[in-house]
Design an enzyme around this catalytic site. Structure first.
Site, PDB file in Angstrom:
ATOM      1  N   HIS A  56      64.444  -6.841  30.548  1.00 45.49           N
ATOM      2  CA  HIS A  56      64.109  -6.930  31.980  1.00 45.49           C
ATOM      3  C   HIS A  56      62.685  -7.446  32.194  1.00 45.49           C
ATOM      4  O   HIS A  56      62.017  -7.053  33.152  1.00 45.49           O
ATOM      5  CB  HIS A  56      64.262  -5.573  32.675  1.00 45.49           C
ATOM      6  CG  HIS A  56      65.672  -5.058  32.706  1.00 45.49           C
ATOM      7  ND1 HIS A  56      66.539  -5.290  33.737  1.00 45.49           N
ATOM      8  CD2 HIS A  56      66.378  -4.319  31.794  1.00 45.49           C
ATOM      9  CE1 HIS A  56      67.708  -4.711  33.478  1.00 45.49           C
ATOM     10  NE2 HIS A  56      67.635  -4.126  32.299  1.00 45.49           N
ATOM     11  N   ASN A  78      71.706  -1.357  37.765  1.00 38.79           N
ATOM     12  CA  ASN A  78      72.016  -2.775  37.551  1.00 38.79           C
ATOM     13  C   ASN A  78      72.904  -3.285  38.682  1.00 38.79           C
ATOM     14  O   ASN A  78      73.380  -2.499  39.501  1.00 38.79           O
ATOM     15  CB  ASN A  78      72.756  -2.969  36.220  1.00 38.79           C
ATOM     16  CG  ASN A  78      71.813  -2.990  35.024  1.00 38.79           C
ATOM     17  OD1 ASN A  78      70.607  -3.174  35.152  1.00 38.79           O
ATOM     18  ND2 ASN A  78      72.377  -2.795  33.839  1.00 38.79           N
TER      19      ASN A  78
HETATM   20 FE1  HDE Z   1      67.326  -0.085  30.587  1.00 39.22          FE
HETATM   21  N1  HDE Z   1      65.472  -0.223  29.749  1.00 39.22           N
HETATM   22  N2  HDE Z   1      68.008   0.776  28.910  1.00 39.22           N
HETATM   23  N3  HDE Z   1      69.211  -0.038  31.358  1.00 39.22           N
HETATM   24  N4  HDE Z   1      66.662  -0.918  32.268  1.00 39.22           N
HETATM   25  C1  HDE Z   1      64.390  -0.758  30.334  1.00 39.22           C
HETATM   26  O1  HDE Z   1      62.246   0.202  30.351  1.00 39.22           O
HETATM   27  C2  HDE Z   1      67.250   1.302  27.934  1.00 39.22           C
HETATM   28  C3  HDE Z   1      70.329   0.464  30.746  1.00 39.22           C
HETATM   29  C4  HDE Z   1      67.362  -1.084  33.421  1.00 39.22           C
HETATM   30  O2  HDE Z   1      62.329  -3.311  36.589  1.00 39.22           O
HETATM   31  C5  HDE Z   1      63.134  -0.539  29.556  1.00 39.22           C
HETATM   32  O3  HDE Z   1      60.356  -0.086  31.549  1.00 39.22           O
HETATM   33  C6  HDE Z   1      68.069   1.995  26.982  1.00 39.22           C
HETATM   34  C7  HDE Z   1      71.384   0.680  31.681  1.00 39.22           C
HETATM   35  C8  HDE Z   1      66.530  -1.737  34.407  1.00 39.22           C
HETATM   36  O4  HDE Z   1      60.927  -2.238  35.293  1.00 39.22           O
HETATM   37  C9  HDE Z   1      63.606   0.330  28.382  1.00 39.22           C
HETATM   38  C10 HDE Z   1      69.356   1.831  27.417  1.00 39.22           C
HETATM   39  C11 HDE Z   1      70.867   0.270  32.888  1.00 39.22           C
HETATM   40  C12 HDE Z   1      65.303  -1.952  33.780  1.00 39.22           C
HETATM   41  C13 HDE Z   1      65.082   0.445  28.651  1.00 39.22           C
HETATM   42  C14 HDE Z   1      69.313   1.079  28.630  1.00 39.22           C
HETATM   43  C15 HDE Z   1      69.521  -0.179  32.659  1.00 39.22           C
HETATM   44  C16 HDE Z   1      65.423  -1.413  32.451  1.00 39.22           C
HETATM   45  C17 HDE Z   1      62.373  -1.805  29.230  1.00 39.22           C
HETATM   46  C18 HDE Z   1      70.635   2.303  26.747  1.00 39.22           C
HETATM   47  C19 HDE Z   1      71.582   0.224  34.235  1.00 39.22           C
HETATM   48  C20 HDE Z   1      64.093  -2.647  34.347  1.00 39.22           C
HETATM   49  C21 HDE Z   1      61.149  -1.793  30.134  1.00 39.22           C
HETATM   50  C22 HDE Z   1      70.709   3.671  26.629  1.00 39.22           C
HETATM   51  C23 HDE Z   1      72.002   1.516  34.699  1.00 39.22           C
HETATM   52  C24 HDE Z   1      63.197  -1.709  35.102  1.00 39.22           C
HETATM   53  C25 HDE Z   1      61.168  -0.507  30.773  1.00 39.22           C
HETATM   54  C26 HDE Z   1      62.060  -2.486  35.704  1.00 39.22           C
HETATM   55  C27 HDE Z   1      64.382  -1.409  31.523  1.00 39.22           C
HETATM   56  C28 HDE Z   1      65.882   1.169  27.851  1.00 39.22           C
HETATM   57  C29 HDE Z   1      70.483   0.687  29.333  1.00 39.22           C
HETATM   58  C30 HDE Z   1      68.709  -0.685  33.731  1.00 39.22           C
HETATM   59  C31 HDE Z   1      63.285  -0.188  26.989  1.00 39.22           C
HETATM   60  C32 HDE Z   1      67.571   2.708  25.763  1.00 39.22           C
HETATM   61  C33 HDE Z   1      72.768   1.270  31.396  1.00 39.22           C
HETATM   62  C34 HDE Z   1      66.904  -2.125  35.826  1.00 39.22           C
HETATM   63  O5  HDE Z   1      63.013   1.590  28.417  1.00 39.22           O
END
Ligand code: HDE
Length: 690
Positions: free
Chosen positions: A76, A149
């Site tokens: 992201h 999302n």
């Molecule tokens: Fe994320 N995800 N994600 N994700 N995600 C990040 O956090 C993670 C997942 C989502 O505009 C990171 O600050 C894991 C689902 C958005 O700043 C990180 C897993 C959904 C954003 C991270 C998921 C998301 C992130 C990277 C699996 C929808 C952007 C930078 C368990 C429900 C937020 C940060 C923004 C960002 C980890 C799966 C949505 C690495 C471990 C499912 C919208 O922490």
């Protein structure tokens, strides 16, 4: 005890200088305030150097510059944000004690960041990808982040697999490409070996992954969360954001061209809409259910690769989100905003979804890497608007002048014998729940069905949308170099739907392999869910969309003006494209200043186009490739096209035979017919015939 002042919108005056940026008419200084005598030249010996190490002004400037970049988000990275307000439409204290939903009409400050997932910070906006939809709500009981999302399911069921998924989709390590694209071997290798990703793949290959604008897409919390009311009674909840602008996507060939013409298409669109006062809005809806529903539902509600169809459990609208202010500074806001699923408030709690549980660690952890200090919560965009009281101390870049002697709890040094205490009555209470069982690493049997909802999604699409899904699978798999990966994926698709698998195989000119072995048979009895289709849920008007009008010297003023006012009255934006960027002279008097020169203003930037050149202008444009493309692309992307009386030469040069998607604009009176026709956004019949 630390208390933080709040920074509200009201405190930001007109022309407010937010930081030590250079104010008009004031002198420049170093970072420590020493006034600069000369900001142009470093301190040298003589006229031609060398430069002296003594030059503190040079060092001050270069030192800061050398350290400007922070790590981009691991996923992201490419995002765009806006400030917002969340207004309660339907109070639900019976379901949750969450502060924003206690009183109808209550407004709570919020901040929203949209993003693509795979691409780097500088990647183009129209990649085929999931879009992040992250909302931070600054409530009086703390910040609540709903990090969602634009697709309601996910690729994997257990957070343990997330690093693998991301490694697979990002550019390959031995070559550094592709950028912002899933169309390569490592991604399809991984997902074809992980059948649980199939449902999400159907969404990712659908038009959901190429939205026309952030404004025209839905958002989802994805996981099952919990609502908890003041009596401690809990229910399950899934969150939905429904765009009041309606849903809309582009077609893939158009997306590829938008990326070239305007890689900032989505951020420009959002910024322009907010700037013009056409404020984007979403309704926040919830699907609330109890244990009995969860037990009886066809799939496990803790499995993030499944959704609950709206036709099975309706979405109840409880609030409205309005994006009302653009960011002032991309770094301070868009880059430094730190979302986290762990940021919950009283009334919102987690479920045991193993994806959600893993996220609760990852989001906090990643901010330290990115923002460099545990004190990132003090940055203005992250700081709660309510008082903050705790005994966390010091750390890099601590900005709070924490006072007093007692840095521990309990203490009686505040003058109150009870001192500050956790509030066991009003404070956050985790839902009490019985959990038991042996510790094991396994995937629950209830998570084993990987194909049934993928099939349901496919069958819920219109014929046009199904065609796009077939095209997308074919495009992506054709980019895969290793044939065994393609074959494996086709084997999985056979478990979704035979027609889908066969159509993709035909487009790849590849024999259809045996169906892969499925953990459980695909269910064929799930009813269609019309809510899953974009085209079945399109908007009712052209409002918020953009018309591109092709004009030249000698264009008919009456028709041009009539078209512009009809579309503007309908709430649309009108932009003019001309042979050059200088003013053109209209037939009937007056001039018009175009927004684009034809070479930089292709029709992919617009939702519909009007061709209103003069006869001479059309003859001249007919010789230019960019003008031919303007017309032939509009046709190929199924757009509605308005044609003035003198556009014939241009149509012929573009090789376009007008069909029912063309509307005659011979006179000013035809403008209203055209705007009414444009409410359908595209002439999809053209796609079906093709
Ligand atoms: Fe994320 N995800 N994600 N994700 N995600 C990040 O956090 C993670 C997942 C989502 O505009 C990171 O600050 C894991 C689902 C958005 O700043 C990180 C897993 C959904 C954003 C991270 C998921 C998301 C992130 C990277 C699996 C929808 C952007 C930078 C368990 C429900 C937020 C940060 C923004 C960002 C980890 C799966 C949505 C690495 C471990 C499912 C919208 O922490």
């Amino acid at each position: 005890m630390a208390t933080r002042p709040s920074t509200t919108n009201d405190e930001r005056g007109e022309g407010d200088e937010l930081h030590q940026g250079v104010k008009r008419g004031e002198r420049m200084t170093t970072a420590t305030g020493t006034p600069l005598g000369d900001g142009q030249n470093s301190l040298k010996v003589g006229e031609r150097g060398p430069t002296l190490l003594e030059d503190f002004a040079f060092r001050d400037k270069m030192f800061h510059f050398d350290h400007e970049r922070i790590p981009e988000r691991v996923v992201h990275a490419r995002g765009y944000s806006a400030h917002a307000t969340l207004e309660c439409l339907d109070a639900i204290p019976d379901l949750t004690r969450a502060a924003p939903f206690q009183r109808k009409g209550k407004k709570t400050e919020a901040f929203v960041r949209f993003s693509t997932v795979a691409g780097n910070l500088g990647s183009p906006d129209l990649a085929r990808d999931v879009r992040g939809f992250a909302v931070k709500t600054y409530t009086e009981e703390g910040n609540w982040d709903l990090v969602g999302n634009n697709i309601p399911v996910f690729f994997i069921q257990d957070a343990m697999k997330f690093p693998d998924l991301v490694h697979a989709v990002k550019e390959e390590q031995d070559r550094g490409w592709p950028q912002a694209a899933s169309a390569h071997d490592t991604f399809w290798d991984f997902v074809s070996l992980m059948p649980e990703s199939t449902h999400m793949l159907l969404w990712a290959m659908s038009d959901r992954a190429i939205p026309r604008s952030f404004r025209f897409m839905e958002g989802f919390g994805v996981h099952t969360y919990r609502f908890v009311n003041a009596d401690g009674e809990a229910s399950f909840v899934k969150f939905h954001w429904k765009p009041r602008q309606g849903m809309q996507s582009v077609v893939w060939n158009e997306a590829l061209k938008i990326n070239g013409a305007d890689p900032d298409f989505h951020r420009r669109d959002l910024h322009a809409a907010i700037e013009s006062g056409d404020l984007p809005q979403w309704d926040l809806g919830v699907q609330v259910f109890d244990d009995t529903f969860a037990d009886e539902f066809d799939f496990d509600v803790l499995d993030a690769t499944k959704l609950i169809p709206e036709e099975v459990l309706p979405v109840r609208i409880i609030a409205r989100l309005t994006l009302d202010r653009n960011v002032d500074n991309m770094f301070a806001e868009n880059e430094q905003v730190a979302f986290g699923t762990h940021n919950v408030i009283p009334g919102i709690d987690f479920s045991n979804d193993p994806l959600l549980q893993g996220r609760n660690f990852s989001y906090l952890d990643t901010q330290l890497k990115r923002l460099g200090s545990t004190n990132f919560t003090q940055l203005p965009v992250n700081a709660p608007r309510c008082p903050v009281m705790h005994f966390q101390r010091d750390g890099h870049m601590q900005t709070d002048p924490q006072l007093g002697r007692g840095t521990y709890e309990p203490n009686s040094l505040t003058g109150d014998d009870r001192g500050p205490r956790a509030d066991v009555v009003q404070g956050y209470q985790s839902v009490m729940r019985e959990e038991a069982g042996p510790t094991r690493r396994l995937r629950a049997e209830s998570f084993a069905d990987h194909y049934s909802q993928a099939r349901q999604f496919f069958l819920s699409q219109t014929e046009v949308e199904q065609g796009h899904i077939v095209d997308a699978f074919s495009f992506e798999l054709a980019k895969v170099e290793d044939p065994k990966i393609r074959t494996r994926m086709l084997g999985n698709l056979r478990n979704v739907h035979e027609d889908l698998a066969q159509s993709v195989a035909d487009k790849l000119a590849t024999p259809l392999p045996e169906a892969s072995e499925a953990a459980v048979p695909t269910r064929t009895d799930l009813p269609e869910s019309p809510a899953l289709s974009i085209l079945r849920n399109g908007p009712e008007s052209f409002a918020g969309r953009k018309l591109g009008v092709l004009v030249t010297d000698g264009s008919d003023k009456a028709v041009v003006r009539a078209v512009a006012s009809a579309f503007e009255d309908a709430g649309a934006v009108v932009e003019y494209v001309a042979p050059a960027i200088g003013p053109i002279k209209l037939r009937g008097g007056g001039t018009l200043t175009p927004d684009h020169a034809i070479d930089g203003g292709p029709s992919v930037l617009f939702d519909a186009v009007a061709l209103l050149p003069s006869a001479d202008g059309a003859a001249d444009l007919a010789t230019r490739a960019s003008a031919q493309d303007f017309v032939s692309d509009a046709f190929a992307h199924h757009k509605l096209v308005g044609t003035g009386a003198d556009a014939t030469a241009l149509l012929a040069a573009a090789g376009v035979e007008p069909d029912e998607g063309f509307v005659d604009l011979a006179s000013a009176d035809d403008a209203t017919v055209f705007v009414t026709r444009c409410a359908s956004l595209r002439h999809w019949e053209r796609a079906v015939r093709a």
